[in-house]
Design a protein around this motif. Structure first.
Motif, PDB file in Angstrom:
ATOM      1  N   ALA A  93       0.860  -1.186   0.000  1.00  0.00           N
ATOM      2  CA  ALA A  93       0.000   0.000   0.000  1.00  0.00           C
ATOM      3  C   ALA A  93       0.896   1.235   0.000  1.00  0.00           C
ATOM      4  O   ALA A  93       1.449   1.625   1.036  1.00  0.00           O
ATOM      5  CB  ALA A  93      -0.920  -0.004   1.213  1.00  0.00           C
ATOM      6  N   ILE A  94       1.045   1.842  -1.164  1.00  0.00           N
ATOM      7  CA  ILE A  94       1.997   2.939  -1.318  1.00  0.00           C
ATOM      8  C   ILE A  94       1.633   4.135  -0.444  1.00  0.00           C
ATOM      9  O   ILE A  94       2.517   4.872   0.015  1.00  0.00           O
ATOM     10  CB  ILE A  94       2.101   3.355  -2.802  1.00  0.00           C
ATOM     11  N   HIS A  95       0.344   4.349  -0.177  1.00  0.00           N
ATOM     12  CA  HIS A  95      -0.008   5.465   0.701  1.00  0.00           C
ATOM     13  C   HIS A  95       0.477   5.242   2.129  1.00  0.00           C
ATOM     14  O   HIS A  95       0.706   6.208   2.866  1.00  0.00           O
ATOM     15  CB  HIS A  95      -1.516   5.736   0.670  1.00  0.00           C
ATOM     16  N   ALA A  96       0.655   3.983   2.533  1.00  0.00           N
ATOM     17  CA  ALA A  96       1.254   3.707   3.840  1.00  0.00           C
ATOM     18  C   ALA A  96       2.731   4.079   3.822  1.00  0.00           C
ATOM     19  O   ALA A  96       3.263   4.636   4.791  1.00  0.00           O
ATOM     20  CB  ALA A  96       1.079   2.228   4.201  1.00  0.00           C
ATOM     21  N   VAL A  97       3.389   3.770   2.718  1.00  0.00           N
ATOM     22  CA  VAL A  97       4.796   4.149   2.563  1.00  0.00           C
ATOM     23  C   VAL A  97       4.911   5.666   2.558  1.00  0.00           C
ATOM     24  O   VAL A  97       5.812   6.243   3.186  1.00  0.00           O
ATOM     25  CB  VAL A  97       5.387   3.548   1.272  1.00  0.00           C
ATOM     26  N   TRP A 123      23.909  -4.056   9.169  1.00  0.00           N
ATOM     27  CA  TRP A 123      23.381  -4.280   7.819  1.00  0.00           C
ATOM     28  C   TRP A 123      22.541  -5.543   7.755  1.00  0.00           C
ATOM     29  O   TRP A 123      21.485  -5.567   7.128  1.00  0.00           O
ATOM     30  CB  TRP A 123      24.509  -4.316   6.798  1.00  0.00           C
ATOM     31  N   TYR A 124      23.013  -6.600   8.423  1.00  0.00           N
ATOM     32  CA  TYR A 124      22.245  -7.847   8.386  1.00  0.00           C
ATOM     33  C   TYR A 124      20.999  -7.752   9.259  1.00  0.00           C
ATOM     34  O   TYR A 124      19.971  -8.378   8.966  1.00  0.00           O
ATOM     35  CB  TYR A 124      23.119  -9.038   8.798  1.00  0.00           C
ATOM     36  N   GLY A 125      21.073  -6.939  10.327  1.00  0.00           N
ATOM     37  CA  GLY A 125      19.896  -6.710  11.157  1.00  0.00           C
ATOM     38  C   GLY A 125      18.809  -6.006  10.371  1.00  0.00           C
ATOM     39  O   GLY A 125      17.617  -6.323  10.505  1.00  0.00           O
ATOM     40  N   ALA A 126      19.213  -5.045   9.513  1.00  0.00           N
ATOM     41  CA  ALA A 126      18.249  -4.315   8.686  1.00  0.00           C
ATOM     42  C   ALA A 126      17.582  -5.247   7.679  1.00  0.00           C
ATOM     43  O   ALA A 126      16.382  -5.127   7.397  1.00  0.00           O
ATOM     44  CB  ALA A 126      18.945  -3.164   7.961  1.00  0.00           C
ATOM     45  N   ILE A 127      18.345  -6.193   7.138  1.00  0.00           N
ATOM     46  CA  ILE A 127      17.774  -7.157   6.194  1.00  0.00           C
ATOM     47  C   ILE A 127      16.752  -8.053   6.902  1.00  0.00           C
ATOM     48  O   ILE A 127      15.645  -8.265   6.405  1.00  0.00           O
ATOM     49  CB  ILE A 127      18.885  -8.009   5.544  1.00  0.00           C
ATOM     50  N   LEU A 128      17.115  -8.559   8.072  1.00  0.00           N
ATOM     51  CA  LEU A 128      16.213  -9.436   8.827  1.00  0.00           C
ATOM     52  C   LEU A 128      14.968  -8.687   9.300  1.00  0.00           C
ATOM     53  O   LEU A 128      13.896  -9.278   9.452  1.00  0.00           O
ATOM     54  CB  LEU A 128      16.949 -10.047  10.023  1.00  0.00           C
ATOM     55  N   TYR A 129      15.113  -7.395   9.524  1.00  0.00           N
ATOM     56  CA  TYR A 129      14.002  -6.566  10.005  1.00  0.00           C
ATOM     57  C   TYR A 129      12.998  -6.251   8.899  1.00  0.00           C
ATOM     58  O   TYR A 129      11.890  -5.801   9.180  1.00  0.00           O
ATOM     59  CB  TYR A 129      14.588  -5.259  10.568  1.00  0.00           C
ATOM     60  N   MET A 134       7.797  -3.703   6.865  1.00  0.00           N
ATOM     61  CA  MET A 134       6.647  -3.590   5.983  1.00  0.00           C
ATOM     62  C   MET A 134       5.337  -3.688   6.757  1.00  0.00           C
ATOM     63  O   MET A 134       4.372  -2.976   6.462  1.00  0.00           O
ATOM     64  CB  MET A 134       6.694  -4.673   4.893  1.00  0.00           C
ATOM     65  N   PHE A 135       5.283  -4.569   7.744  1.00  0.00           N
ATOM     66  CA  PHE A 135       4.083  -4.674   8.575  1.00  0.00           C
ATOM     67  C   PHE A 135       3.865  -3.387   9.371  1.00  0.00           C
ATOM     68  O   PHE A 135       2.739  -2.873   9.464  1.00  0.00           O
ATOM     69  CB  PHE A 135       4.216  -5.866   9.529  1.00  0.00           C
ATOM     70  N   LEU A 136       4.956  -2.850   9.915  1.00  0.00           N
ATOM     71  CA  LEU A 136       4.865  -1.684  10.792  1.00  0.00           C
ATOM     72  C   LEU A 136       4.363  -0.445  10.066  1.00  0.00           C
ATOM     73  O   LEU A 136       3.534   0.302  10.610  1.00  0.00           O
ATOM     74  CB  LEU A 136       6.236  -1.398  11.419  1.00  0.00           C
ATOM     75  N   ILE A 180       5.959 -12.718  -6.338  1.00  0.00           N
ATOM     76  CA  ILE A 180       6.988 -13.219  -5.414  1.00  0.00           C
ATOM     77  C   ILE A 180       8.203 -12.293  -5.398  1.00  0.00           C
ATOM     78  O   ILE A 180       8.724 -11.938  -4.334  1.00  0.00           O
ATOM     79  CB  ILE A 180       7.401 -14.656  -5.798  1.00  0.00           C
ATOM     80  N   VAL A 181       8.641 -11.865  -6.581  1.00  0.00           N
ATOM     81  CA  VAL A 181       9.820 -10.997  -6.666  1.00  0.00           C
ATOM     82  C   VAL A 181       9.539  -9.642  -6.014  1.00  0.00           C
ATOM     83  O   VAL A 181      10.395  -9.095  -5.299  1.00  0.00           O
ATOM     84  CB  VAL A 181      10.252 -10.811  -8.137  1.00  0.00           C
ATOM     85  N   MET A 182       8.337  -9.101  -6.225  1.00  0.00           N
ATOM     86  CA  MET A 182       7.996  -7.814  -5.623  1.00  0.00           C
ATOM     87  C   MET A 182       7.945  -7.905  -4.096  1.00  0.00           C
ATOM     88  O   MET A 182       8.409  -6.999  -3.391  1.00  0.00           O
ATOM     89  CB  MET A 182       6.647  -7.312  -6.154  1.00  0.00           C
ATOM     90  N   ILE A 183       7.400  -8.993  -3.565  1.00  0.00           N
ATOM     91  CA  ILE A 183       7.340  -9.156  -2.107  1.00  0.00           C
ATOM     92  C   ILE A 183       8.747  -9.250  -1.522  1.00  0.00           C
ATOM     93  O   ILE A 183       9.049  -8.644  -0.484  1.00  0.00           O
ATOM     94  CB  ILE A 183       6.502 -10.399  -1.737  1.00  0.00           C
ATOM     95  N   ILE A 184       9.620  -9.990  -2.201  1.00  0.00           N
ATOM     96  CA  ILE A 184      11.022 -10.053  -1.754  1.00  0.00           C
ATOM     97  C   ILE A 184      11.646  -8.657  -1.764  1.00  0.00           C
ATOM     98  O   ILE A 184      12.357  -8.260  -0.829  1.00  0.00           O
ATOM     99  CB  ILE A 184      11.831 -11.016  -2.649  1.00  0.00           C
ATOM    100  N   GLY A 185      11.364  -7.896  -2.818  1.00  0.00           N
ATOM    101  CA  GLY A 185      11.878  -6.526  -2.903  1.00  0.00           C
ATOM    102  C   GLY A 185      11.379  -5.671  -1.753  1.00  0.00           C
ATOM    103  O   GLY A 185      12.152  -4.910  -1.152  1.00  0.00           O
ATOM    104  N   GLU A 186      10.098  -5.786  -1.430  1.00  0.00           N
ATOM    105  CA  GLU A 186       9.535  -5.012  -0.312  1.00  0.00           C
ATOM    106  C   GLU A 186      10.194  -5.392   1.012  1.00  0.00           C
ATOM    107  O   GLU A 186      10.439  -4.531   1.861  1.00  0.00           O
ATOM    108  CB  GLU A 186       8.020  -5.210  -0.233  1.00  0.00           C
TER     109      GLU A 186
END
Length: 260
Positions: A93-97, A123-129, A134-136, A180-186
């Motif tokens: 939801a781009i308006h959330a972004v 850096w790895y913490g940011a990836i795992l987060y 996205m939920f937040l 799938i690719v877009m979700i990974i990107g997000e």
């Protein structure tokens, strides 16, 4: 030097306007990458489609980011349509972004800046987060946003759900690949869109990192001129290289931490 002093010293207001050519570029930059990626995926060439999907995602970010700051050169409805369309195509939801990004500029790297939470991580913490990020941003918008933001986010989420349901129900393989690719990107946004440009800048949050290498800016579509963007958020992305030159000429002593 304070932000206000920089605003007074650098000529920038003329950079806010776009020519017809520049407006067309900013509003159609995603199309070739989207078409090529889906065409390759349609014929089953998923590996070859990946870089084009990545460029679609990156140019989509550039487009919606300009939309957040009303810098697409279009009217209110067309800007909204761009944000809505990219919501469905990018699976968020781009308006959330947008809501969290505007807060990010206001509360940069403070407790109220939910977008910027990953900047203080490794850096790895940011990836795992990433999935939490996205939920937040959706949760925060539905909790703190005004009625228009909440309405737009709900419309976008329903549209995304319907799109995904139709794609998976009819087993449209190339669109399943795209989703799938877009979700990974997000899920990588907390790293690529936040950590890379803001890590180790907490002492002076308004002075984000930047990228001055020509070829790196070409392959990232000028999205890492982040110091410039934070100082002058109304300037469209296509004008950031010129803005960077003006800053370097007028304030050569300003610290420029590299993005990568």
């Amino acid at each position: 030097m304070t932000h206000q002093e920089i605003l007074r010293k650098v000529e920038w207001k003329d950079l806010r306007s776009l020519s017809v050519k520049e407006m067309l570029i900013e509003n159609n930059l995603t199309i070739p990458w989207f078409v090529i990626s889906l065409t390759l995926a349609y014929f089953g060439y998923y590996i070859f489609a990946l870089p084009f999907s990545a460029f679609f995602f990156l140019t989509g970010l550039r487009q919606v980011h300009n939309g957040f700051h009303n810098s697409l050169g279009t009217n209110k409805f067309l800007t909204w349509l761009s944000l809505y369309t990219n919501s469905v195509l990018m699976m968020v939801a781009i308006h959330a972004v947008k809501f969290n990004h505007i807060r990010h500029h206001k509360y940069c790297l403070s407790e109220e800046d939910y977008e910027g939470k990953s900047a203080g991580m490794s850096w790895y913490g940011a990836i795992l987060y990433g999935p939490v990020h996205m939920f937040l941003i959706h949760k925060v918008t539905l909790q703190l946003g005004n009625k228009n933001y909440k309405k737009n986010v709900i419309i976008e989420l329903v549209s995304i759900a319907l799109f995904a349901a139709i794609v998976f129900y009819f087993n449209v393989h190339f669109l399943i690949y795209h989703i799938i690719v877009m979700i990974i990107g997000e899920f990588m946004m907390a790293f690529f869109a936040v950590w890379t440009v803001h890590h180790d800048t907490h002492e002076s949050p308004e002075f984000a990192r930047t990228q001055r290498s020509g070829w790196k800016n070409k392959i990232t579509f000028s999205m890492f001129y982040h110091l410039e963007h934070h100082l002058f958020p109304a300037v469209p992305t296509i004008k950031l290289p010129e803005l960077a030159k003006r800053i370097d000429e007028v304030i050569p002593e300003i610290e420029k931490k590299s993005t990568f």
